[in-house]
Design a protein around this motif. Structure first.
Motif, mmCIF file in Angstrom:
data_model
loop_
_atom_site.group_PDB
_atom_site.id
_atom_site.type_symbol
_atom_site.label_atom_id
_atom_site.label_comp_id
_atom_site.label_asym_id
_atom_site.label_seq_id
_atom_site.Cartn_x
_atom_site.Cartn_y
_atom_site.Cartn_z
ATOM 1 N N LYS A 68 -3.627 -8.656 -86.775
ATOM 2 C CA LYS A 68 -3.838 -10.101 -86.696
ATOM 3 C C LYS A 68 -4.257 -10.553 -85.306
ATOM 4 C CE LYS A 68 -0.510 -11.046 -90.424
ATOM 5 N NZ LYS A 68 0.753 -11.728 -90.798
ATOM 6 N N ILE A 69 -3.306 -10.519 -84.378
ATOM 7 C CA ILE A 69 -3.549 -11.140 -83.073
ATOM 8 C C ILE A 69 -4.578 -10.365 -82.261
ATOM 9 C CG2 ILE A 69 -2.485 -11.821 -80.890
ATOM 10 C CD1 ILE A 69 0.120 -12.249 -82.436
ATOM 11 N N THR A 70 -4.429 -9.055 -82.181
ATOM 12 C CA THR A 70 -5.340 -8.327 -81.289
ATOM 13 C C THR A 70 -6.774 -8.255 -81.811
ATOM 14 O OG1 THR A 70 -4.739 -6.126 -82.161
ATOM 15 C CG2 THR A 70 -3.431 -6.994 -80.328
ATOM 16 N N PRO A 71 -7.033 -8.137 -83.125
ATOM 17 C CA PRO A 71 -8.431 -8.146 -83.551
ATOM 18 C C PRO A 71 -9.024 -9.543 -83.715
ATOM 19 C CG PRO A 71 -7.050 -7.616 -85.419
ATOM 20 C CD PRO A 71 -6.143 -7.723 -84.223
ATOM 21 N N PHE A 72 -8.177 -10.546 -84.029
ATOM 22 C CA PHE A 72 -8.718 -11.854 -84.397
ATOM 23 C C PHE A 72 -8.264 -12.999 -83.498
ATOM 24 C CE2 PHE A 72 -8.300 -9.442 -88.480
ATOM 25 C CZ PHE A 72 -9.651 -9.191 -88.650
ATOM 26 N N ILE A 90 -3.177 -13.113 -77.077
ATOM 27 C CA ILE A 90 -2.738 -11.728 -76.856
ATOM 28 C C ILE A 90 -1.766 -11.660 -75.698
ATOM 29 C CG2 ILE A 90 -3.530 -9.457 -76.076
ATOM 30 C CD1 ILE A 90 -6.089 -10.007 -77.753
ATOM 31 N N ASP A 91 -2.096 -12.331 -74.601
ATOM 32 C CA ASP A 91 -1.208 -12.346 -73.437
ATOM 33 C C ASP A 91 0.152 -12.930 -73.813
ATOM 34 O OD1 ASP A 91 -1.308 -12.284 -70.181
ATOM 35 O OD2 ASP A 91 -0.132 -13.985 -70.891
ATOM 36 N N TYR A 109 0.110 0.710 -77.894
ATOM 37 C CA TYR A 109 -0.971 0.067 -78.638
ATOM 38 C C TYR A 109 -2.003 1.121 -79.011
ATOM 39 C CZ TYR A 109 -4.830 -2.837 -80.105
ATOM 40 O OH TYR A 109 -5.837 -3.394 -80.848
ATOM 41 N N GLY A 110 -2.450 1.058 -80.252
ATOM 42 C CA GLY A 110 -3.494 1.953 -80.719
ATOM 43 C C GLY A 110 -4.781 1.181 -80.945
ATOM 44 N N LEU A 111 -5.817 1.508 -80.183
ATOM 45 C CA LEU A 111 -7.111 0.837 -80.320
ATOM 46 C C LEU A 111 -7.956 1.534 -81.370
ATOM 47 C CD1 LEU A 111 -9.235 -1.236 -79.394
ATOM 48 C CD2 LEU A 111 -9.962 0.450 -77.664
ATOM 49 N N PRO A 116 -12.552 -6.912 -80.496
ATOM 50 C CA PRO A 116 -13.527 -7.304 -79.473
ATOM 51 C C PRO A 116 -13.142 -6.771 -78.099
ATOM 52 C CG PRO A 116 -12.934 -9.182 -80.856
ATOM 53 C CD PRO A 116 -11.977 -8.077 -81.198
ATOM 54 N N LEU A 117 -14.133 -6.400 -77.327
ATOM 55 C CA LEU A 117 -13.852 -5.816 -76.012
ATOM 56 C C LEU A 117 -13.101 -6.780 -75.102
ATOM 57 C CD1 LEU A 117 -17.003 -3.674 -75.129
ATOM 58 C CD2 LEU A 117 -14.667 -2.876 -75.493
#
Length: 356
Positions: free
Chosen positions: A298-302, A308-309, A330-332, A337-338
């Protein structure tokens, strides 16, 4: 290249696990191999280079980066493991699913052979003498040493061999062939654990996904009846040897977690949002060390970099404490988004010293 961690300080990691006031919160940032075919490689390398806390041993490689894929993570190359399970994936670097189960027809049970634990860990061969030598070299360098059971060592392995629905029905009916399969899996795992103990590793990691988006993959009653006793048998020699026990499960495991950690688990690795950060904090803060798996859905991709912070800070405030008891990972994977990747790396670096 794909996994780096600020937890390289053995002393600091032990302080975090033992609630002995670590100098910083251990942070692990894992870059899945599929990312090197998804992102601009220079951009990804720039981010790694700019975050030495997360990638302390980083040395910029030449281009192109050619990733190595696990044997069960190669697109359009089905892989049959030593248990007879056939893995398939559509994307290089992403672990596939077992689509062919060797005992989908239980009538084949009498002819089924377990792999030799002296030669394999489940997804490939193992040279235990070489493993012991590697651990000895790591110890000489003052590094933390690990023994890792294969992911999905018991319940998931049974599902891979038999099929998920058939497994649940067989456990409910207490089918003798499936109970014998479970015993064989336990003996296989115990053999691996004995080798880890012989090598004198610091920590044994025991990963198996038991949760779904809502609730567990197996009912608490079935887990307590059939799986938990095997977990306890596997953990007993580790406890007796005084080694650190790290347990992992993805998904919603709130109804199972007390049974999972019972009897001496030192570190529980679970996901944040699916279990609830507040629930995790109320259950474990100041009691059991949490290796918190940061959201990938949810938060990290969108979300935004600011969100995120705020999420990383909230996790640390809610689950961590000045005495320790918190690690984060964390697994990327492709699709984030970069700018969000940068925000994650920035926040994990910034808040690692939150309690100092």
């Amino acid at each position: 290249m794909y996994v780096s961690t600020s937890s390289g300080s053995r002393e600091n990691l032990l302080k975090a696990i033992r609630f002995e006031k670590p100098d910083y919160i251990p942070m692990t940032f894992h870059i899945n191999a599929a990312c090197w075919n998804h992102y601009d490689q220079n951009a990804l390398l720039d981010l790694m280079e700019a975050h030495p806390f997360l990638f302390p041993d980083f040395q910029r490689p030449g281009l192109p980066v050619i990733p190595e894929y696990d044997v069960n993570a190669r697109a359009d190359q089905p892989y049959t493991d030593v248990f007879g399970c056939v893995w398939k994936t559509a994307m290089d670097g992403i672990v596939g699913s077992v689509l062919e189960h060797p005992l989908a027809d239980i009538s084949k049970f009498a002819a089924y052979k377990f792999p030799d634990p002296e030669k394999s860990m489940g997804l490939g061969s193992i040279d235990w003498a070489a493993f012991e030598a590697q651990v000895a070299r790591q110890k000489a360098r003052g590094e933390m040493t690990y023994g890792d059971l294969r992911h999905g060592h018991t319940f998931q392995q049974l599902c891979d061999i038999r099929g998920y629905m058939d497994t649940l029905m067989d456990l409910t009916d207490e089918e003798p062939e499936v109970l014998e399969l479970l015993e064989g899996l336990c003996q296989f795992n115990l053999s691996q654990i004995r080798h880890f103990l012989k090598a004198d590793v610091d920590m044994i990691r025991i990963p198996e996904d038991l949760g779904m988006q809502v609730g567990p993959m197996i009912s608490p009653d079935l887990f307590r009846q059939h799986i938990k006793p095997l977990y306890q048998r596997m953990l007993e020699p580790v406890r007796q040897a005084g080694k650190i026990i790290h347990m992992h499960s993805d998904g919603d495991i709130r109804s199972l977690v007390d049974d999972i950690i019972e009897g001496g688990v030192d570190v529980i690795n679970l996901q944040d949002l699916v279990n609830g950060v507040d629930w995790i904090g109320s259950r474990f803060r100041g009691k059991t060390c949490v290796d918190l798996d940061i959201d990938r859905q949810k938060i990290t991709p969108f979300g935004t970099p600011a969100e995120i912070d705020a999420h990383i800070k909230h996790c640390i405030e809610t689950v961590g404490c000045p005495d320790g008891g918190l690690m984060m990972i964390y697994g990327l994977y492709p699709g984030v988004p970069l700018e969000n990747v940068r925000a994650l790396m920035d926040a994990m670096t910034r808040y690692s010293s939150f309690y100092r």
